[in-house]
Motif scaffolding. Sequence first.
Motif, mmCIF file in Angstrom:
data_model
loop_
_atom_site.group_PDB
_atom_site.id
_atom_site.type_symbol
_atom_site.label_atom_id
_atom_site.label_comp_id
_atom_site.label_asym_id
_atom_site.label_seq_id
_atom_site.Cartn_x
_atom_site.Cartn_y
_atom_site.Cartn_z
ATOM 1 N N ASP A 68 0.845 -1.199 0.000
ATOM 2 C CA ASP A 68 0.000 0.000 0.000
ATOM 3 C C ASP A 68 0.877 1.245 0.000
ATOM 4 O O ASP A 68 1.888 1.302 0.702
ATOM 5 C CB ASP A 68 -0.887 0.026 1.251
ATOM 6 N N ILE A 69 0.452 2.230 -0.769
ATOM 7 C CA ILE A 69 1.207 3.485 -0.853
ATOM 8 C C ILE A 69 0.557 4.527 0.062
ATOM 9 O O ILE A 69 -0.675 4.696 0.048
ATOM 10 C CB ILE A 69 1.252 3.977 -2.316
ATOM 11 N N LEU A 70 1.368 5.173 0.880
ATOM 12 C CA LEU A 70 0.854 6.241 1.749
ATOM 13 C C LEU A 70 0.415 7.417 0.888
ATOM 14 O O LEU A 70 1.087 7.770 -0.086
ATOM 15 C CB LEU A 70 1.945 6.714 2.722
ATOM 16 N N ILE A 71 -0.717 7.985 1.235
ATOM 17 C CA ILE A 71 -1.260 9.102 0.456
ATOM 18 C C ILE A 71 -1.225 10.391 1.281
ATOM 19 O O ILE A 71 -1.625 10.406 2.441
ATOM 20 C CB ILE A 71 -2.718 8.784 0.014
ATOM 21 N N TYR A 72 -0.693 11.447 0.654
ATOM 22 C CA TYR A 72 -0.665 12.775 1.246
ATOM 23 C C TYR A 72 -2.080 13.184 1.653
ATOM 24 O O TYR A 72 -3.005 12.902 0.891
ATOM 25 C CB TYR A 72 -0.098 13.760 0.213
ATOM 26 N N PRO A 73 -2.314 13.816 2.811
ATOM 27 C CA PRO A 73 -1.314 14.329 3.761
ATOM 28 C C PRO A 73 -0.941 13.388 4.906
ATOM 29 O O PRO A 73 -0.711 13.853 6.026
ATOM 30 C CB PRO A 73 -2.003 15.601 4.282
ATOM 31 N N ASP A 74 -0.792 12.117 4.666
ATOM 32 C CA ASP A 74 -0.353 11.178 5.703
ATOM 33 C C ASP A 74 0.990 11.651 6.292
ATOM 34 O O ASP A 74 1.956 11.834 5.554
ATOM 35 C CB ASP A 74 -0.187 9.785 5.079
ATOM 36 N N GLU A 75 1.024 11.822 7.586
ATOM 37 C CA GLU A 75 2.226 12.377 8.242
ATOM 38 C C GLU A 75 3.440 11.451 8.156
ATOM 39 O O GLU A 75 4.576 11.888 8.320
ATOM 40 C CB GLU A 75 1.925 12.705 9.710
ATOM 41 N N ARG A 76 3.208 10.167 7.904
ATOM 42 C CA ARG A 76 4.348 9.246 7.788
ATOM 43 C C ARG A 76 5.212 9.553 6.572
ATOM 44 O O ARG A 76 6.376 9.159 6.515
ATOM 45 C CB ARG A 76 3.844 7.794 7.745
ATOM 46 N N LEU A 77 4.652 10.296 5.608
ATOM 47 C CA LEU A 77 5.450 10.731 4.451
ATOM 48 C C LEU A 77 6.501 11.766 4.861
ATOM 49 O O LEU A 77 7.394 12.091 4.079
ATOM 50 C CB LEU A 77 4.541 11.327 3.367
ATOM 51 N N ARG A 78 6.384 12.297 6.081
ATOM 52 C CA ARG A 78 7.326 13.321 6.558
ATOM 53 C C ARG A 78 8.479 12.752 7.357
ATOM 54 O O ARG A 78 9.351 13.478 7.819
ATOM 55 C CB ARG A 78 6.548 14.347 7.414
ATOM 56 N N LYS A 79 8.480 11.425 7.568
ATOM 57 C CA LYS A 79 9.568 10.805 8.334
ATOM 58 C C LYS A 79 10.863 10.827 7.528
ATOM 59 O O LYS A 79 10.845 10.629 6.317
ATOM 60 C CB LYS A 79 9.223 9.343 8.637
ATOM 61 N N VAL A 80 11.983 11.001 8.231
ATOM 62 C CA VAL A 80 13.293 10.919 7.586
ATOM 63 C C VAL A 80 13.783 9.469 7.696
ATOM 64 O O VAL A 80 13.807 8.895 8.784
ATOM 65 C CB VAL A 80 14.294 11.892 8.254
ATOM 66 N N ALA A 81 14.121 8.898 6.546
ATOM 67 C CA ALA A 81 14.517 7.486 6.512
ATOM 68 C C ALA A 81 15.935 7.305 7.053
ATOM 69 O O ALA A 81 16.772 8.192 6.921
ATOM 70 C CB ALA A 81 14.430 6.967 5.085
ATOM 71 N N ARG A 82 16.188 6.137 7.638
ATOM 72 C CA ARG A 82 17.530 5.864 8.175
ATOM 73 C C ARG A 82 18.336 5.023 7.169
ATOM 74 O O ARG A 82 17.763 4.283 6.357
ATOM 75 C CB ARG A 82 17.423 5.159 9.525
ATOM 76 N N PRO A 83 19.663 5.154 7.232
ATOM 77 C CA PRO A 83 20.497 4.434 6.262
ATOM 78 C C PRO A 83 20.286 2.925 6.306
ATOM 79 O O PRO A 83 19.966 2.370 7.352
ATOM 80 C CB PRO A 83 21.925 4.784 6.697
ATOM 81 N N VAL A 84 20.481 2.299 5.162
ATOM 82 C CA VAL A 84 20.449 0.838 5.069
ATOM 83 C C VAL A 84 21.850 0.353 5.420
ATOM 84 O O VAL A 84 22.829 0.769 4.803
ATOM 85 C CB VAL A 84 20.086 0.391 3.628
ATOM 86 N N ASP A 85 21.972 -0.519 6.422
ATOM 87 C CA ASP A 85 23.309 -0.999 6.787
ATOM 88 C C ASP A 85 23.448 -2.511 6.639
ATOM 89 O O ASP A 85 24.502 -3.072 6.874
ATOM 90 C CB ASP A 85 23.705 -0.545 8.199
#
Length: 168
Positions: free
Chosen positions: A5-22
């Motif tokens: 499922d794709i998050l749809i604006y204005p879903d606040e989770r679209l504003r999260k900053v992603a963390r690096p893949v390690d």
Amino acid sequence: MSLRDILIYPDERLRKVARPVDSFEPALAELVEDMFQTMYEQRGIGLAATQIDEHRRLFVADVSEDRSGAQAFVNPEILALEGAIESEEGCLSIPEINETITRAERIRVRAQDAAGKTFEREIDGLLAICFQHELDHLDGRLFIDYLSPLKQQRIRKKMEKAARRERV
Ligand code: NI
């Protein structure tokens, strides 16, 4: 493989900053496969992990017309930017909204592929625009953030109205 499922604006989770893949474990390859499948199903040219509520720094893209250009970019970075180009952008998380945005025309990028191999490339054209758009997603930024506050407000209202209609 599964469609996500794709998050749809204005879903606040679209504003999260992603963390690096390690870690490049098999689960990452599965996530990349899911992202390609979801992107193709939705007829997009790019999809960031953020858009499926996976807050890790990776996106997939395919700007070809025959689905022959599948590329995954893990831990993507822009090393240099050059020029400016205007184009009409859209986003799978903001359906039916298209607006003209200015981006750098050519960029030098560094990223890892799905297996963890690091590469550097110069890119231009649609892929350069797509790269900048998707990288923004990983930082919680959307293309409409570049528009005037008034335009952003109008889009937000339109999207909220559409979401209400869908719930009926
Ligand atoms: Ni997008």
